[in-house]
Design an enzyme around this catalytic site. Structure first.
Site, PDB file in Angstrom:
ATOM      1  N   HIS A   1       0.883  -1.139   0.117  1.00  0.00           N
ATOM      2  CA  HIS A   1       0.009   0.136  -0.044  1.00  0.00           C
ATOM      3  C   HIS A   1       0.955   1.318   0.064  1.00  0.00           C
ATOM      4  O   HIS A   1       2.205   1.299  -0.184  1.00  0.00           O
ATOM      5  CB  HIS A   1      -1.162  -0.336   1.209  1.00  0.00           C
ATOM      6  CG  HIS A   1      -0.292  -0.113   2.540  1.00  0.00           C
ATOM      7  ND1 HIS A   1       0.416   0.768   2.848  1.00  0.00           N
ATOM      8  CD2 HIS A   1      -0.742  -0.790   3.460  1.00  0.00           C
ATOM      9  CE1 HIS A   1       1.030   0.470   4.267  1.00  0.00           C
ATOM     10  NE2 HIS A   1       0.089  -0.592   4.500  1.00  0.00           N
TER      11      HIS A   1
ATOM     12  N   LYS B   1      -5.667   7.324  10.257  1.00  0.00           N
ATOM     13  CA  LYS B   1      -4.709   6.209  10.221  1.00  0.00           C
ATOM     14  C   LYS B   1      -5.161   5.018   9.032  1.00  0.00           C
ATOM     15  O   LYS B   1      -6.316   4.956   8.718  1.00  0.00           O
ATOM     16  CB  LYS B   1      -4.813   5.190  11.436  1.00  0.00           C
ATOM     17  CG  LYS B   1      -3.359   4.250  11.493  1.00  0.00           C
ATOM     18  CD  LYS B   1      -3.418   3.930  12.797  1.00  0.00           C
ATOM     19  CE  LYS B   1      -2.200   2.699  12.572  1.00  0.00           C
ATOM     20  NZ  LYS B   1      -1.877   2.254  13.737  1.00  0.00           N
TER      21      LYS B   1
ATOM     22  N   HIS C   1       4.167   1.346   2.296  1.00  0.00           N
ATOM     23  CA  HIS C   1       5.192   0.422   1.975  1.00  0.00           C
ATOM     24  C   HIS C   1       5.920   1.251   0.673  1.00  0.00           C
ATOM     25  O   HIS C   1       7.180   1.190   0.440  1.00  0.00           O
ATOM     26  CB  HIS C   1       4.821  -1.022   1.351  1.00  0.00           C
ATOM     27  CG  HIS C   1       4.053  -1.741   2.440  1.00  0.00           C
ATOM     28  ND1 HIS C   1       2.491  -1.935   2.009  1.00  0.00           N
ATOM     29  CD2 HIS C   1       4.126  -2.110   3.521  1.00  0.00           C
ATOM     30  CE1 HIS C   1       2.299  -2.762   3.027  1.00  0.00           C
ATOM     31  NE2 HIS C   1       3.122  -2.775   3.972  1.00  0.00           N
TER      32      HIS C   1
ATOM     33  N   CYS D   1      -1.844  -2.379  23.987  1.00  0.00           N
ATOM     34  CA  CYS D   1      -0.977  -2.609  22.885  1.00  0.00           C
ATOM     35  C   CYS D   1      -1.169  -1.065  22.159  1.00  0.00           C
ATOM     36  O   CYS D   1      -2.470  -1.129  21.814  1.00  0.00           O
ATOM     37  CB  CYS D   1      -0.901  -3.682  21.971  1.00  0.00           C
ATOM     38  SG  CYS D   1      -0.058  -3.137  20.513  1.00  0.00           S
TER      39      CYS D   1
ATOM     40  N   CYS E   1       1.663  -7.996  17.556  1.00  0.00           N
ATOM     41  CA  CYS E   1       3.265  -7.554  17.514  1.00  0.00           C
ATOM     42  C   CYS E   1       3.897  -8.663  17.718  1.00  0.00           C
ATOM     43  O   CYS E   1       5.191  -8.590  17.250  1.00  0.00           O
ATOM     44  CB  CYS E   1       3.324  -6.594  18.613  1.00  0.00           C
ATOM     45  SG  CYS E   1       2.585  -4.934  18.494  1.00  0.00           S
TER      46      CYS E   1
ATOM     47  N   LYS F   1      -7.122  -1.397   7.189  1.00  0.00           N
ATOM     48  CA  LYS F   1      -7.844  -2.367   6.268  1.00  0.00           C
ATOM     49  C   LYS F   1      -9.487  -2.134   6.927  1.00  0.00           C
ATOM     50  O   LYS F   1     -10.195  -2.173   6.140  1.00  0.00           O
ATOM     51  CB  LYS F   1      -7.423  -3.834   6.625  1.00  0.00           C
ATOM     52  CG  LYS F   1      -7.067  -4.491   5.345  1.00  0.00           C
ATOM     53  CD  LYS F   1      -6.894  -5.828   5.391  1.00  0.00           C
ATOM     54  CE  LYS F   1      -6.748  -6.637   4.159  1.00  0.00           C
ATOM     55  NZ  LYS F   1      -6.126  -8.052   4.177  1.00  0.00           N
TER      56      LYS F   1
ATOM     57  N   HIS G   1      -1.984  -2.138  18.366  1.00  0.00           N
ATOM     58  CA  HIS G   1      -3.219  -2.869  18.102  1.00  0.00           C
ATOM     59  C   HIS G   1      -4.544  -2.566  18.852  1.00  0.00           C
ATOM     60  O   HIS G   1      -5.442  -3.146  18.601  1.00  0.00           O
ATOM     61  CB  HIS G   1      -2.840  -4.483  18.167  1.00  0.00           C
ATOM     62  CG  HIS G   1      -1.705  -4.985  17.202  1.00  0.00           C
ATOM     63  ND1 HIS G   1      -0.490  -4.867  17.258  1.00  0.00           N
ATOM     64  CD2 HIS G   1      -2.196  -5.234  15.734  1.00  0.00           C
ATOM     65  CE1 HIS G   1       0.088  -5.248  16.313  1.00  0.00           C
ATOM     66  NE2 HIS G   1      -0.654  -5.293  15.368  1.00  0.00           N
TER      67      HIS G   1
ATOM     68  N   CYS H   1       1.541  -9.356  23.160  1.00  0.00           N
ATOM     69  CA  CYS H   1       0.380  -9.130  22.096  1.00  0.00           C
ATOM     70  C   CYS H   1       0.863  -9.724  20.833  1.00  0.00           C
ATOM     71  O   CYS H   1       1.971  -9.926  20.354  1.00  0.00           O
ATOM     72  CB  CYS H   1       0.842  -7.529  21.768  1.00  0.00           C
ATOM     73  SG  CYS H   1      -0.353  -7.258  20.438  1.00  0.00           S
TER      74      CYS H   1
HETATM   75  N1  MSP Z   1       8.199  -7.282   8.825  1.00  0.00           N
HETATM   76  C1  MSP Z   1       8.573  -6.300   9.492  1.00  0.00           C
HETATM   77  C2  MSP Z   1       9.874  -5.218   8.992  1.00  0.00           C
HETATM   78  C3  MSP Z   1      10.978  -6.222   9.416  1.00  0.00           C
HETATM   79  S1  MSP Z   1      12.322  -5.647   8.927  1.00  0.00           S
HETATM   80  C4  MSP Z   1      13.609  -6.368   9.337  1.00  0.00           C
HETATM   81  C5  MSP Z   1       7.392  -5.064   9.185  1.00  0.00           C
HETATM   82  N2  MSP Z   1       6.683  -5.316   8.116  1.00  0.00           N
HETATM   83  S2  MSP Z   1       5.505  -4.315   7.676  1.00  0.00           S
HETATM   84  O1  MSP Z   1       4.842  -4.961   6.365  1.00  0.00           O
HETATM   85  O2  MSP Z   1       4.573  -3.931   8.691  1.00  0.00           O
HETATM   86  O3  MSP Z   1       6.139  -2.824   7.059  1.00  0.00           O
HETATM   87  C6  MSP Z   1       6.401  -1.934   7.925  1.00  0.00           C
HETATM   88  C7  MSP Z   1       6.881  -0.675   7.070  1.00  0.00           C
HETATM   89  O4  MSP Z   1       6.303  -0.179   6.117  1.00  0.00           O
HETATM   90  C8  MSP Z   1       7.259   0.644   7.924  1.00  0.00           C
HETATM   91  O5  MSP Z   1       8.129   0.573   8.843  1.00  0.00           O
HETATM   92  C9  MSP Z   1       7.325   1.597   6.681  1.00  0.00           C
HETATM   93  O6  MSP Z   1       8.658   1.557   6.082  1.00  0.00           O
HETATM   94  C10 MSP Z   1       6.251   0.872   5.815  1.00  0.00           C
HETATM   95  N3  MSP Z   1       4.763   1.538   6.265  1.00  0.00           N
HETATM   96  C11 MSP Z   1       3.612   0.790   6.356  1.00  0.00           C
HETATM   97  N4  MSP Z   1       2.627   1.751   6.726  1.00  0.00           N
HETATM   98  C12 MSP Z   1       3.122   3.092   6.815  1.00  0.00           C
HETATM   99  C13 MSP Z   1       2.467   4.322   6.636  1.00  0.00           C
HETATM  100  N5  MSP Z   1       1.160   4.285   6.847  1.00  0.00           N
HETATM  101  N6  MSP Z   1       3.184   5.392   6.301  1.00  0.00           N
HETATM  102  C14 MSP Z   1       4.573   5.167   6.181  1.00  0.00           C
HETATM  103  N7  MSP Z   1       5.391   4.015   6.073  1.00  0.00           N
HETATM  104  C15 MSP Z   1       4.394   2.791   6.591  1.00  0.00           C
HETATM  105  O7  MSP Z   1       7.361  -4.122  10.055  1.00  0.00           O
END
Ligand code: MSP
Length: 647
Positions: free
Chosen positions: A19, A296, A22, A144, A130, A299, A147, A127
């Site tokens: 999304h 925020k 990412h 948490c 997490c 989903k 969540h 949690c």
């Molecule tokens: N799998 C772990 C990361 C392990 S790294 C060794 C994880 N994955 S995640 O799919 O939840 O990705 C989190 C990351 O996605 C955030 O740190 C950021 O880089 C990005 N983002 C996810 N949602 C976001 C926003 N709403 N805004 C900006 N970036 C965010 O955590």
């Protein structure tokens, strides 16, 4: 300067599709990669997917798929998204790959042999979202913070990593290496967390509870805790311990993450590395969160923004530009449809699009498209333009290296705005009329050179646009990829090349409906019908003949004109329309006072007066707008007397 650079994104969980959030992190990493590459530095860019743990098992169960099959599907979706968005990484690591598992086992064994892993019974608040235990002080109202659920008390025998042993070392390391964690607010947050005693980290899960993970090398009744497994991706992908890539790139590692995963990256990871005898990474770069329409993204709220649909409606480069221009790296930002359109129209369609089309059009008109010699006929404004470009290049570099992308883009836009202004001030059309070829070639050359500099600077953020600008200047588009390497001086554009005028790069967007990026619909397998941004000018609502008769249109002659001080776009006109009146018109970018004086134009004579910059404007003059937003006056020379009605 170091000749190598290593940039990573987090490896994304395969329990959700890619999304906006990412995408932002991946665009940042890709931009950094392009920036350093275009400065002549070798860059290795890593991304991938995190595929073990409870969350993935849960998501796979929901889909009725075995975890591996499910992980293959979502991991494929991430990879395909980055490919479609033109940012394939140098490597894409998956934690279910054997090459990764091997390094995790080796790493665990090293830390175990070092005496930093012990077996113990532990009870705590866990949690499941997490996948970790929470300390009471970390909970918000007993829940948490991520969540919003109360964690469950569980008691288990597990393996623990002696993280507490490295607390003092970590504090000193962060203090001695000021930019280890940046921006500073996150460094402070980590130091404040470290001011309390650090607990050891539970790094295993009994197989009786979870089997989807990497078996511990020293006890096969347990799998590795997903974070301990995941963080190691940053070195397993480089072939730790012997890989050449590891030796080349690890010392220059720059992790890009958002604030949600600060603690594992700022505390677990450096202490894990220290225990295994590996140097810490170079920088942890932490950005904020994107919210959508001030909420925020989630989903359950059904407001998850799909990057591919946004790319389709807005264009890839405009999307990338928006992300980097509208978020201050480190702070949260709000994704909002109006903001996207406003940014697009003002910065891209208007400023950059106009500069490109008017400059190239003039090069074709006055020099048959052949880039003229810079010439010797210089003026002070040339010096100002060059100084603006050189100062902006310096600032731009500093900001890019500091991850202040919004500032870097502002520096580039100063050059764009200055160049547009330079055209207005230099009046190439007057020089052409006067036959002043020497001065005309200097002016056109400078505008083209300015475009080259701009292309080099926008390349990391808007690669396709930069390539198109290079191609329009008759340069090999490939060259822009190394454009910043040693090109901080003015006058590099060779004369004699043939330019061409491209299709408008950023046609203006006019829209009444919300330009909806595809939003995933809650509990719906059918994607919502996509509402496209209309890249056409919509006709206004129908009016009746009576409505039309209310508008008093008159022929008017411009008697005199002058610029409005402090307003780049405004001209103050004195017009004769059966009586004298003053009109303030937003035409300064398209006409000089001398050009507009004497013209017969159409005036809306009964418009309610408005005051602009302290001047009362008594009417409005009509102009047509082309698809790049450029205005041309509707002129009626010699048709009738000033003041005559226009019907
Ligand atoms: N799998 C772990 C990361 C392990 S790294 C060794 C994880 N994955 S995640 O799919 O939840 O990705 C989190 C990351 O996605 C955030 O740190 C950021 O880089 C990005 N983002 C996810 N949602 C976001 C926003 N709403 N805004 C900006 N970036 C965010 O955590």
């Amino acid at each position: 300067m170091n000749r190598n650079f290593y940039v990573t994104t987090p490896i994304y969980y395969v329990n959700a599709r890619p999304h906006l959030g990412h995408t932002y992190t991946t665009v940042v990493a890709d931009t950094i990669k392009r920036y350093y590459q275009s400065s002549g530095i070798n860059v290795f860019f890593l991304t991938g997917t995190d595929e073990h743990g409870d969350k993935v098992v849960e998501a796979a169960d929901k889909e009725g798929l075995p975890p591996q099959e499910y992980a293959d599907m979502i991991s494929g979706a991430f990879r395909a998204t980055w490919d479609k968005m033109g940012m394939p990484a140098d490597d894409f690591i998956r934690t279910t790959e054997e090459r990764h598992k091997r390094v995790v086992r080796l790493f665990l064994q090293q830390v175990y042999d070092q005496g930093d892993i012990y077996f113990s019974r532990y009870g705590g608040n866990y949690c499941f979202g997490c996948e970790r235990f929470y300390l009471d002080r970390e909970l918000v109202d007993g829940k948490c913070p991520d969540h919003q659920v109360e964690p469950q008390y569980i008691e288990e025998e597990n393996y623990f990593f002696r993280m507490s042993k490295y607390q003092d070392w970590l504090i000193s390391y962060i203090k001695e290496n000021h930019d280890f964690i940046r921006p500073e607010r996150y460094r402070n947050e980590v130091l404040s967390f470290l001011s309390e005693p650090l607990e050891d980290l539970c790094i295993s899960r009994p197989k009786t509870r979870l089997t989807w993970g990497i078996t511990l090398p020293f006890d096969d009744r347990f799998v590795t805790y997903v974070w301990f497994d995941a963080l190691i991706n940053y070195i397993s992908a480089l072939g730790y311990p012997d890989g050449e890539l590891f030796h080349t790139y690890w010392p220059h590692a720059n992790h890009i993450i958002a604030k949600d995963i600060l603690k594992p990256h700022a505390i677990f990871w450096p202490t894990m590395l220290k225990s295994a005898g590996i140097e810490p990474y170079r920088h942890l770069n932490v950005h904020g969160y994107w919210n959508v329409e001030s909420q925020k993204m989630s989903k359950s709220l059904g407001n998850v923004v799909d990057p591919l649909s946004l790319m389709d409606t807005l264009g890839l480069d405009a999307f990338r530009y928006f992300l980097l221009r509208d978020m201050v790296f480190g702070l949260d930002s709000n994704f909002n449809h109006e903001a996207v359109i406003t940014r697009y129209n003002s910065d891209l369609a208007n400023d950059l699009g106009n500069l490109l089309s008017r400059t190239l059009t003039m090069a074709v008109k006055y020099f048959d498209g052949v880039i003229p010699e810079p010439g010797k006929d210089k003026s002070a404004t040339d010096g100002e333009l060059m100084a603006t470009a050189l100062a902006a290049t310096r600032d731009y570099r500093m900001y890019m290296e500091d991850l202040a992308f919004h500032r870097a883009m502002t520096a580039v836009w100063e050059v764009i705005r200055r160049s547009n202004q330079y055209i207005v001030e230099s009046e190439p059309w007057t020089l052409a009329k006067q036959g002043n070829r020497g001065r005309l070639s200097a002016v056109i050359y400078n505008c083209l050179e300015s475009l080259r500099t701009i292309a080099c600077m926008v390349y990391p953020v808007m690669p396709q646009t930069a390539e198109k600008i290079f191609a329009s200047l008759g340069l090999d588009p490939e060259l822009v990829r190394s454009g910043l390497a040693g090109s901080d001086d003015w006058g590099k554009l060779p004369s004699g090349l043939t330019v061409n005028v491209p299709e408008p790069l950023f046609p203006r967007i006019e829209t009444k409906e919300k330009p909806a990026p595809q939003v995933e619909q809650k509990q719906s397998s059918k994607p919502k019908k996509e509402k496209k941004i209309k890249k056409v000018i919509e006709p206004p609502a129908e009016i009746t003949i009576e409505d039309l008769q209310k508008v008093d249109l008159r022929l008017a002659q411009v008697i005199s004109a002058e610029r409005v001080p402090g307003a780049d776009r405004l001209l103050k006109l004195e017009v004769e329309a059966g009586g004298r009146r003053t009109v303030v018109a937003g035409m300064a970018e398209y006409y000089t006072p001398e050009e507009i004086t004497g013209k017969s134009v159409v005036l809306v004579a009964n418009l309610k007066p408005v005051t602009l910059k302290g001047i009362e404007s008594q009417g409005m003059i009509l102009a047509s707008e082309n698809d790049q937003g450029r205005l041309s006056l509707l002129t009626l020379d010699g048709v009738g007397k000033p003041g005559a009605r226009v019907r």
